[in-house]
Design an enzyme around this catalytic site. Structure first.
Site, mmCIF file in Angstrom:
data_model
loop_
_atom_site.group_PDB
_atom_site.id
_atom_site.type_symbol
_atom_site.label_atom_id
_atom_site.label_comp_id
_atom_site.label_asym_id
_atom_site.label_seq_id
_atom_site.Cartn_x
_atom_site.Cartn_y
_atom_site.Cartn_z
ATOM 1 N N LYS A 149 -0.620 5.416 -5.654
ATOM 2 C CA LYS A 149 -1.602 4.981 -6.373
ATOM 3 C C LYS A 149 -2.471 6.264 -6.667
ATOM 4 O O LYS A 149 -2.733 6.621 -7.729
ATOM 5 C CB LYS A 149 -2.475 3.914 -5.834
ATOM 6 N N GLY A 155 0.917 -1.221 0.012
ATOM 7 C CA GLY A 155 0.042 -0.074 -0.175
ATOM 8 C C GLY A 155 0.901 1.320 -0.082
ATOM 9 O O GLY A 155 2.129 1.230 0.306
ATOM 10 N N ASP A 156 0.214 2.280 -0.305
ATOM 11 C CA ASP A 156 0.993 3.688 -0.246
ATOM 12 C C ASP A 156 1.995 3.875 -1.164
ATOM 13 O O ASP A 156 2.859 4.508 -1.015
ATOM 14 C CB ASP A 156 1.191 4.124 1.104
ATOM 15 N N GLN A 206 -5.010 -0.229 -1.150
ATOM 16 C CA GLN A 206 -4.054 -1.058 -0.571
ATOM 17 C C GLN A 206 -3.034 -1.393 -1.236
ATOM 18 O O GLN A 206 -2.672 -0.888 -2.586
ATOM 19 C CB GLN A 206 -4.869 -2.310 0.280
ATOM 20 N N GLY A 249 -6.152 5.588 1.859
ATOM 21 C CA GLY A 249 -5.571 7.299 2.054
ATOM 22 C C GLY A 249 -4.663 7.406 0.525
ATOM 23 O O GLY A 249 -3.788 7.071 0.587
ATOM 24 N N HIS A 250 -5.503 7.962 -0.434
ATOM 25 C CA HIS A 250 -4.954 7.969 -1.512
ATOM 26 C C HIS A 250 -4.543 9.722 -1.694
ATOM 27 O O HIS A 250 -5.646 10.474 -2.005
ATOM 28 C CB HIS A 250 -5.832 7.710 -2.640
ATOM 29 N N THR A 287 -4.151 7.061 9.120
ATOM 30 C CA THR A 287 -3.907 7.383 10.287
ATOM 31 C C THR A 287 -2.837 8.236 11.010
ATOM 32 O O THR A 287 -2.629 8.447 12.188
ATOM 33 C CB THR A 287 -3.839 5.823 10.808
ATOM 34 N N THR A 340 -5.388 -7.316 4.862
ATOM 35 C CA THR A 340 -6.925 -6.354 4.886
ATOM 36 C C THR A 340 -7.805 -7.538 4.626
ATOM 37 O O THR A 340 -7.433 -8.587 4.239
ATOM 38 C CB THR A 340 -6.594 -5.205 3.986
HETATM 39 P P1 GDP Z 1 -1.623 5.646 -1.894
HETATM 40 O O1 GDP Z 1 -2.184 5.377 -0.862
HETATM 41 O O2 GDP Z 1 -0.854 4.350 -2.897
HETATM 42 O O3 GDP Z 1 -2.434 6.642 -2.844
HETATM 43 O O4 GDP Z 1 -0.274 6.334 -1.408
HETATM 44 P P2 GDP Z 1 -0.222 7.533 -0.500
HETATM 45 O O5 GDP Z 1 -1.012 8.824 -0.844
HETATM 46 O O6 GDP Z 1 -1.019 7.025 0.921
HETATM 47 O O7 GDP Z 1 1.150 7.802 -0.101
HETATM 48 C C1 GDP Z 1 1.902 8.265 -1.296
HETATM 49 C C2 GDP Z 1 2.922 9.534 -0.538
HETATM 50 O O8 GDP Z 1 3.907 10.004 -1.661
HETATM 51 C C3 GDP Z 1 1.885 10.857 -0.506
HETATM 52 O O9 GDP Z 1 2.134 11.695 0.105
HETATM 53 C C4 GDP Z 1 2.075 11.382 -2.049
HETATM 54 O O10 GDP Z 1 1.793 12.830 -2.221
HETATM 55 C C5 GDP Z 1 3.559 11.016 -2.328
HETATM 56 N N1 GDP Z 1 4.027 10.920 -3.550
HETATM 57 C C6 GDP Z 1 3.387 10.241 -4.810
HETATM 58 N N2 GDP Z 1 4.275 10.081 -5.614
HETATM 59 C C7 GDP Z 1 5.349 10.727 -5.281
HETATM 60 C C8 GDP Z 1 6.924 10.977 -5.958
HETATM 61 O O11 GDP Z 1 7.212 10.393 -7.134
HETATM 62 N N3 GDP Z 1 7.635 11.626 -5.249
HETATM 63 C C9 GDP Z 1 7.356 12.164 -3.818
HETATM 64 N N4 GDP Z 1 8.405 12.676 -3.272
HETATM 65 N N5 GDP Z 1 6.318 11.974 -3.426
HETATM 66 C C10 GDP Z 1 5.251 11.435 -4.001
HETATM 67 P P1 IMO Z 2 -3.917 2.700 0.613
HETATM 68 O O1 IMO Z 2 -4.867 2.388 -0.267
HETATM 69 C C1 IMO Z 2 -1.069 1.043 3.581
HETATM 70 C C2 IMO Z 2 -2.791 -1.979 6.539
HETATM 71 C C3 IMO Z 2 -3.055 -1.550 7.864
HETATM 72 C C4 IMO Z 2 -2.951 -3.074 8.550
HETATM 73 C C5 IMO Z 2 -3.560 -4.129 7.641
HETATM 74 C C6 IMO Z 2 -5.001 -4.128 8.103
HETATM 75 O O2 IMO Z 2 -3.768 4.130 1.221
HETATM 76 O O3 IMO Z 2 -2.502 2.167 -0.048
HETATM 77 P P2 IMO Z 2 -7.234 -2.871 8.004
HETATM 78 O O4 IMO Z 2 -7.639 -1.457 8.594
HETATM 79 O O5 IMO Z 2 -7.399 -2.701 6.508
HETATM 80 O O6 IMO Z 2 -8.028 -4.196 8.436
HETATM 81 O O7 IMO Z 2 -5.804 -3.077 8.296
HETATM 82 O O8 IMO Z 2 -3.792 -3.145 6.207
HETATM 83 N N1 IMO Z 2 -3.596 -1.003 5.160
HETATM 84 C C7 IMO Z 2 -2.868 -0.186 4.886
HETATM 85 N N2 IMO Z 2 -1.587 -0.102 4.450
HETATM 86 N N3 IMO Z 2 -1.958 1.523 2.864
HETATM 87 C C8 IMO Z 2 -3.328 1.290 2.652
HETATM 88 O O9 IMO Z 2 -4.222 1.765 1.670
HETATM 89 C C9 IMO Z 2 -3.798 0.398 3.611
HETATM 90 N N4 IMO Z 2 -5.267 -0.049 4.199
HETATM 91 C C10 IMO Z 2 -4.765 -0.980 5.259
HETATM 92 O O10 IMO Z 2 -1.968 -0.826 8.062
HETATM 93 O O11 IMO Z 2 -1.391 -3.251 8.619
HETATM 94 MG MG MG Z 3 -2.333 5.475 1.000
#
Ligand code: GDP
Ligand code: IMO
Ligand code: MG
Length: 423
Positions: A16, A12-13, A223, A40-41, A300, A238
């Site tokens: 996306k 995740g994170d 995720q 959290g996107h 979170t 998850t």
């Molecule tokens: P997602 O859950 O896959 O949508 O990812 P998140 O938004 O949770 O986490 C990605 C983090 O990296 C966010 O704070 C974005 O703003 C940041 N981000 C995305 N792409 C880039 C990149 O190419 N470089 C940097 N420095 N940050 C990025």
């Molecule tokens: P995005 O879409 C990162 C992780 C939680 C925990 C496990 C189970 O932003 O990439 P849950 O609340 O789903 O039962 O938790 O999954 N988790 C994530 N980690 N990015 C996410 O979503 C996540 N959604 C759930 O931290 O380890």
């Molecule tokens: Mg995220």
């Protein structure tokens, strides 16, 4: 017509949200197909910075419509707050956002049960987001869920709620938690009903029409592959099917229409919550990645654990999802690292082993084997042309491509929409 699927390749994170926002310009529909507000996107574009939990990340383009597909579980309070926030910031929602009536509702008892299970597990906790995800999906598969369609008929909702509370309150009482009142939940949910009903629509006719008219659909994964309920590092996963296969059940999109499956890969690796992480850097290098990468959860706020890219896990993600292209994100975060390590494979007692040979416990025993690459030690932040990348950065990308056997199509060099290279 193009049907593109975007899937997180790691825990995740991966970024996306940024990539979906970028790719949505040409999409007629962007559809979320699983998960809930555990996601959290982050999107940063000309409208500002947003952390979206339920509304698909394609909402910002005037012609792009978005669907919360049937596989998504919905916390109506969170969704309504998100809609309110978007409207306040000038984003048009009306006739652009649709929610499947088949979506299951996250109820107050699901959130309580989530934390009760975590407490009961103590040290062995999953480290959930506390949003009620696991308990809601459990009720869905055991035929105890309450759907948006049920809420649309207050009588049906009340009857179903009564049955659930009769059981759930007994469990809550036994565990010393507070009792929930039918009247209070009805009051909240009937008020949500009035606000949400304008968005509720069976999306299948829209999807059929879009396919028939050769228009474009983008499926938004949440995720990441290693959190998949079946193929992730169970029980540190998850509640949903995160993989490409989830689009069929979770959005009603036929799989034979898929054109591209795009895997989003962070240039290093992070994980929030508990569970094995073979390439984790529990040292100052991990701290450096966390600080430069801003690795704190968009849902979170928890700090993310950081480590080197793991090719063994990435190869698995490419295989199981059928990735046709990769996006590498956050390349710029590695700009100041003189050396960059890639884990090429695992060994156990000197023998090569695979991720899928064992379970979460097995992953704590294996030894990651690394290849050390020279860093580029120069800025890539905001670079938009492949040829402008330093030689070592290009070599890093090529190395990943060669090791996993899937081409990299985009490289993200910053969090903003236009900080991206198309190859
Ligand atoms: P997602 O859950 O896959 O949508 O990812 P998140 O938004 O949770 O986490 C990605 C983090 O990296 C966010 O704070 C974005 O703003 C940041 N981000 C995305 N792409 C880039 C990149 O190419 N470089 C940097 N420095 N940050 C990025
Ligand atoms: P995005 O879409 C990162 C992780 C939680 C925990 C496990 C189970 O932003 O990439 P849950 O609340 O789903 O039962 O938790 O999954 N988790 C994530 N980690 N990015 C996410 O979503 C996540 N959604 C759930 O931290 O380890
Ligand atoms: Mg995220």
């Amino acid at each position: 017509m193009a049907l593109n699927v975007v899937i997180g390749a790691q825990w995740g994170d991966e970024g996306k949200g940024k990539i979906i926002d970028y790719l949505s310009e040409k999409s007629d529909y962007v559809i979320r197909f699983h998960g809930g507000n555990n996601a959290g996107h982050t999107v940063i574009n000309k409208f500002g910075k947003f952390a979206l939990h339920l509304v698909p990340s394609g909402i910002f383009y005037p012609k792009t419509k978005v669907i919360i597909g049937n596989g998504v579980i919905v916390d109506l309070h969170v969704l309504l707050e998100e809609i309110k926030m978007l409207k306040k910031r000038g984003i048009k929602i009306k006739n652009k956002l649709f929610i499947s009536p088949r979506c299951h509702l996250i109820m107050p008892y699901h959130k309580l049960l989530d934390s009760l299970y975590e407490n009961a597990k103590g040290k062995g906790k999953t480290g959930t987001t506390g949003r009620g995800i696991g308990p809601t999906y459990s009720d869905k598969v055991s035929y105890n869920g309450i759907r948006i369609a049920d809420l649309m008929s207050p009588k049906v909702f009340s009857e179903k709620l009564k049955i659930q509370l009769a059981v759930k309150n007994k469990i809550l009482k036994a565990l010393g938690a507070k009792q929930l009142s039918q009247a209070n939940i009805e009051r909240d949910f009937f008020s949500f009903r009035e606000k949400i009903k304008a968005y509720v629509l069976e999306p299948l006719p829209l999807i059929k029409k879009t396919i028939k008219n050769n228009q474009n659909i983008l499926l938004e994964g949440a995720q990441g592959t290693l959190l998949d309920n079946d193929w992730g590092t169970y029980p540190f996963v998850t509640g949903s099917t995160v993989l490409t296969g989830g689009i069929n059940a979770g959005a009603g999109v036929p799989v034979d229409k898929i054109d591209n499956v795009i895997g989003v890969v962070k240039a290093y690796l992070t994980r929030v919550g508990e569970g094995p992480f073979p390439t984790e850097l529990a040292n100052n290098l991990g701290e450096k990645l966390k600080t430069i990468g801003g690795e704190f959860g968009a849902t979170t706020g928890r700090p993310r654990r950081c480590g080197w890219l793991d090719i063994e896990l990435l190869k698995f993600a490419c295989f199981i999802n059928g990735f046709t292209k990769l996006v590498i994100t956050k390349l710029d975060v590695l700009d100041s690292f003189p050396e960059i390590k890639i884990c090429t494979h695992y060994t156990l007692n000197g023998k090569k082993v695979n991720y899928y040979d064992g379970d979460a416990n097995f992953l704590t025993k294996i030894k990651p084997v690394y290849k050390i690459l020279k860093g580029w030690s120069s800025p890539t932040k905001g670079v938009t042309k492949y040829n402008s990348l330093p030689k070592q950065a290009k070599e890093y990308i090529k190395k990943i491509e060669n090791l996993v056997g899937v081409k990299v199509k985009y490289i993200s060099t910053g969090p903003k929409r236009d900080e991206i290279i198309k190859i």
